[in-house]
Design a protein around this motif. Structure first.
Motif, PDB file in Angstrom:
ATOM      1  N   LEU A   1       0.840  -1.193   0.000  1.00  0.00           N
ATOM      2  CA  LEU A   1       0.000   0.000   0.000  1.00  0.00           C
ATOM      3  C   LEU A   1       0.876   1.244   0.000  1.00  0.00           C
ATOM      4  O   LEU A   1       2.043   1.200   0.404  1.00  0.00           O
ATOM      5  CB  LEU A   1      -0.902   0.032   1.241  1.00  0.00           C
ATOM      6  N   SER A   2       0.321   2.352  -0.449  1.00  0.00           N
ATOM      7  CA  SER A   2       1.005   3.620  -0.243  1.00  0.00           C
ATOM      8  C   SER A   2       0.850   3.993   1.232  1.00  0.00           C
ATOM      9  O   SER A   2      -0.083   3.558   1.909  1.00  0.00           O
ATOM     10  CB  SER A   2       0.414   4.718  -1.129  1.00  0.00           C
ATOM     11  N   ARG A   3       1.771   4.815   1.719  1.00  0.00           N
ATOM     12  CA  ARG A   3       1.710   5.195   3.132  1.00  0.00           C
ATOM     13  C   ARG A   3       0.470   6.036   3.410  1.00  0.00           C
ATOM     14  O   ARG A   3      -0.133   5.931   4.481  1.00  0.00           O
ATOM     15  CB  ARG A   3       2.979   5.963   3.527  1.00  0.00           C
ATOM     16  N   GLN A   4       0.073   6.867   2.423  1.00  0.00           N
ATOM     17  CA  GLN A   4      -1.104   7.699   2.610  1.00  0.00           C
ATOM     18  C   GLN A   4      -2.355   6.835   2.776  1.00  0.00           C
ATOM     19  O   GLN A   4      -3.203   7.097   3.635  1.00  0.00           O
ATOM     20  CB  GLN A   4      -1.271   8.663   1.421  1.00  0.00           C
ATOM     21  N   ARG A   5      -2.470   5.770   1.949  1.00  0.00           N
ATOM     22  CA  ARG A   5      -3.647   4.908   2.051  1.00  0.00           C
ATOM     23  C   ARG A   5      -3.613   4.110   3.355  1.00  0.00           C
ATOM     24  O   ARG A   5      -4.646   3.844   3.974  1.00  0.00           O
ATOM     25  CB  ARG A   5      -3.730   3.963   0.854  1.00  0.00           C
ATOM     26  N   MET A   6      -2.421   3.727   3.785  1.00  0.00           N
ATOM     27  CA  MET A   6      -2.279   3.021   5.051  1.00  0.00           C
ATOM     28  C   MET A   6      -2.828   3.882   6.197  1.00  0.00           C
ATOM     29  O   MET A   6      -3.574   3.393   7.063  1.00  0.00           O
ATOM     30  CB  MET A   6      -0.808   2.685   5.304  1.00  0.00           C
ATOM     31  N   TYR A   7      -2.485   5.166   6.196  1.00  0.00           N
ATOM     32  CA  TYR A   7      -2.996   6.063   7.229  1.00  0.00           C
ATOM     33  C   TYR A   7      -4.521   6.132   7.179  1.00  0.00           C
ATOM     34  O   TYR A   7      -5.201   6.100   8.218  1.00  0.00           O
ATOM     35  CB  TYR A   7      -2.404   7.462   7.056  1.00  0.00           C
ATOM     36  N   ARG A   8      -5.089   6.240   5.962  1.00  0.00           N
ATOM     37  CA  ARG A   8      -6.540   6.354   5.839  1.00  0.00           C
ATOM     38  C   ARG A   8      -7.243   5.088   6.335  1.00  0.00           C
ATOM     39  O   ARG A   8      -8.295   5.155   6.981  1.00  0.00           O
ATOM     40  CB  ARG A   8      -6.920   6.646   4.384  1.00  0.00           C
ATOM     41  N   LEU A   9      -6.659   3.928   6.037  1.00  0.00           N
ATOM     42  CA  LEU A   9      -7.256   2.679   6.496  1.00  0.00           C
ATOM     43  C   LEU A   9      -7.188   2.562   8.016  1.00  0.00           C
ATOM     44  O   LEU A   9      -8.123   2.066   8.658  1.00  0.00           O
ATOM     45  CB  LEU A   9      -6.562   1.491   5.831  1.00  0.00           C
ATOM     46  N   LEU A  10      -6.081   3.007   8.600  1.00  0.00           N
ATOM     47  CA  LEU A  10      -5.974   2.977  10.061  1.00  0.00           C
ATOM     48  C   LEU A  10      -6.993   3.913  10.699  1.00  0.00           C
ATOM     49  O   LEU A  10      -7.602   3.599  11.728  1.00  0.00           O
ATOM     50  CB  LEU A  10      -4.557   3.356  10.491  1.00  0.00           C
ATOM     51  N   GLU A  11      -7.166   5.082  10.077  1.00  0.00           N
ATOM     52  CA  GLU A  11      -8.120   6.050  10.616  1.00  0.00           C
ATOM     53  C   GLU A  11      -9.552   5.545  10.547  1.00  0.00           C
ATOM     54  O   GLU A  11     -10.419   5.995  11.316  1.00  0.00           O
ATOM     55  CB  GLU A  11      -7.995   7.372   9.856  1.00  0.00           C
ATOM     56  N   SER A  12      -9.813   4.592   9.632  1.00  0.00           N
ATOM     57  CA  SER A  12     -11.179   4.072   9.497  1.00  0.00           C
ATOM     58  C   SER A  12     -11.515   3.011  10.544  1.00  0.00           C
ATOM     59  O   SER A  12     -12.660   2.583  10.655  1.00  0.00           O
ATOM     60  CB  SER A  12     -11.364   3.474   8.094  1.00  0.00           C
ATOM     61  N   ILE A  13     -10.511   2.575  11.312  1.00  0.00           N
ATOM     62  CA  ILE A  13     -10.760   1.569  12.347  1.00  0.00           C
ATOM     63  C   ILE A  13     -11.398   2.255  13.557  1.00  0.00           C
ATOM     64  O   ILE A  13     -10.817   3.196  14.113  1.00  0.00           O
ATOM     65  CB  ILE A  13      -9.450   0.864  12.765  1.00  0.00           C
ATOM     66  N   PRO A  14     -12.567   1.824  14.003  1.00  0.00           N
ATOM     67  CA  PRO A  14     -13.250   2.476  15.130  1.00  0.00           C
ATOM     68  C   PRO A  14     -12.390   2.492  16.395  1.00  0.00           C
ATOM     69  O   PRO A  14     -11.750   1.486  16.746  1.00  0.00           O
ATOM     70  CB  PRO A  14     -14.509   1.617  15.327  1.00  0.00           C
ATOM     71  N   ASP A  15     -12.324   3.626  17.039  1.00  0.00           N
ATOM     72  CA  ASP A  15     -11.652   3.802  18.338  1.00  0.00           C
ATOM     73  C   ASP A  15     -10.145   3.536  18.281  1.00  0.00           C
ATOM     74  O   ASP A  15      -9.514   3.297  19.322  1.00  0.00           O
ATOM     75  CB  ASP A  15     -12.283   2.892  19.411  1.00  0.00           C
ATOM     76  N   PHE A  16      -9.566   3.557  17.074  1.00  0.00           N
ATOM     77  CA  PHE A  16      -8.120   3.321  16.970  1.00  0.00           C
ATOM     78  C   PHE A  16      -7.372   4.640  17.096  1.00  0.00           C
ATOM     79  O   PHE A  16      -7.710   5.634  16.447  1.00  0.00           O
ATOM     80  CB  PHE A  16      -7.781   2.659  15.635  1.00  0.00           C
TER      81      PHE A  16
END
Length: 442
Positions: free
Chosen positions: A411-426
């Motif tokens: 993954l690109s690092r930018q997409r990795m950040y977005r996916l992490l941000e989509s995890i509830p309460d993370f």
């Protein structure tokens, strides 16, 4: 070598900094402070970066929790991190920043390095060591004048023979440097090649042969790929090293030899011992001072310098073309599976095809690197969406380093950040601080 998490520097008396690696100028690393740092070509910028493509106030870096954020200040030519244009993004150790004509690499430095220009050293003709490799060579630089055996570990193409030649030069010994590829010696000839033989000792021995040990008398014997030495020869090598003498085939009286030994392996020699391919007593005899040569992907800070030196070598007296920053950026982002040897071939190819140009651009790179960059550029649009469990497990495995976790997942690092941000309460910072989420060795 595993990259530590961003908050590790706070407990190790290390400073987070940007090492400016291109253009090649006498610019000291920029230590990241607690207050906001403005970068640009304006004289009142905290970090002055000259150049036509740099805006007066180009970017700013600020402390955010235990890490740092970098943001674009509406610059004309944009802010790029790891090859991707960004508006704002968290910095990881190893992040590659492009601001106009400048490339900076986020690194950790010792406090003593702050404000000090970092030099490159030509360890032997054609072999250079900079801020990554040079400190790694310190143990063998200190051991070189002694008789302590030296064991060099490094992937193919990292320059093990060049380092062995440097040890010979640092040792001050008067004899020759003799290199032996243990993997290439036929088992039935190994003893004769190493220890020599007398004329008529066996069929085909039409004249006497000194062997590698006696050829290196008063000098340095370099045993490359020593883990591949035939098992039948290992006890004889051990005896030669312990007794300081060899007995050529066909001769009953041993001859004394004074040899400084340097051995090299691609992977830890202890692994070969555990696999029962290598004698533990011989390993103990060879393992005097050990050094691991970092692969080229861990020497990002040195790549621009190495490229310019390799171009000068292959162009001889011809005028060396200039290099666009995007080309150097692409070389720094490439994985280099075959290390410096591969970099040398890439430079040779560019010189052969494009030396007539005044400036080389990213389009002049070999196809394999351009294809790799295209794949990285398209990663942000990938339909692949790892599960939250996979994301967090990978992040934990990579020591909470988002860049490395993204690379492992494709993954690109930018997409990795977005996916992490989509995890509830993370919360990334809380995840990094948790002791159970420190890097797990594979």
């Amino acid at each position: 070598m595993p990259e530590p998490s961003l908050d590790a520097y706070a407990t190790r008396r290390r400073l987070l900094a940007i090492r400016w690696i291109f253009p090649l100028r006498d610019k000291v690393p920029t230590v990241l402070p607690a207050h906001e740092l403005v970068l640009g070509r304006s004289a009142d910028s905290d970090v002055l970066l000259e150049g036509d493509k740099v805006s007066r106030k180009h970017a700013a870096i600020r402390r955010e929790g235990t890490g740092y954020l970098i943001r674009d200040l509406d610059s004309r030519n944009g802010l790029f991190v790891d090859g991707t244009r960004v508006a704002e993004i968290a910095l990881d150790l190893g992040s590659l920043i492009r601001i106009g004509e400048w490339l900076g690499h986020v690194v950790e430095i010792d406090s003593e390095q702050a404000g000090v220009r970092e030099d490159f050293h030509e360890v032997v003709p054609g072999h250079w060591a900079g801020p990554i490799l040079w400190p790694a060579l310190l143990p063998i630089r200190q051991a070189a004048p002694t008789k302590v055996p030296i064991l060099v570990e490094g992937q193919t193409g990292t320059g093990k023979e060049g380092v062995a030649k440097a040890v010979h030069a640092w040792s001050g010994r008067s004899g020759e440097f003799v290199a032996v590829n243990c993997a290439a010696i036929p088992e039935n000839l190994a003893e004769a090649e190493l220890f020599g033989y007398r004329k008529g000792a066996f069929t085909g021995a039409d004249k006497a042969h000194d062997g590698y040990f006696r050829a290196a008398h008063k000098g340095t014997l370099f045993l490359d790929e020593v883990a591949d030495l035939p098992a039948t020869l290992q006890p004889k090598l051990l005896r030669a090293l312990e007794q300081g003498e060899v007995t050529p085939i066909g001769q009953s009286v041993p001859e004394p030899v004074d040899v400084r030994l340097v051995a090299a392996v691609q992977s830890p020699l202890g692994d070969a011992v555990q696999e029962q391919r290598f004698r533990p007593d011989l390993y103990a005899r060879l393992d005097g001072v050990s050094v691991r040569l970092p692969p080229l992907c861990e020497r990002v800070d040195e790549i621009p310098f190495l490229v310019t030196r390799l171009m000068e070598r292959h162009l001889d007296s011809r005028l060396t073309p200039g290099l666009e920053t995007t080309l150097v950026e692409a070389l720094c982002l490439y994985a280099w599976p075959y290390n410096v040897r591969e970099l040398d071939r890439v430079v040779q190819q560019m010189v052969a095809l494009h030396a007539h140009k005044e400036v080389l651009s990213r389009g002049d790179l070999p196809e394999k690197i351009r294809v790799n960059l295209s794949a990285a550029d398209s990663a942000d649009n990938s339909t692949y969406r790892p599960s939250p469990e996979t994301l967090l497990a990978t992040l934990k495995k990579e020591g909470c380093n988002v860049r490395r976790a993204a690379q492992r997942l494709g993954l690109s690092r930018q997409r990795m950040y977005r996916l992490l941000e989509s995890i509830p309460d993370f919360d990334l910072e809380d995840f990094r601080k948790s002791p159970k989420n420190q890097r797990q060795e594979e």
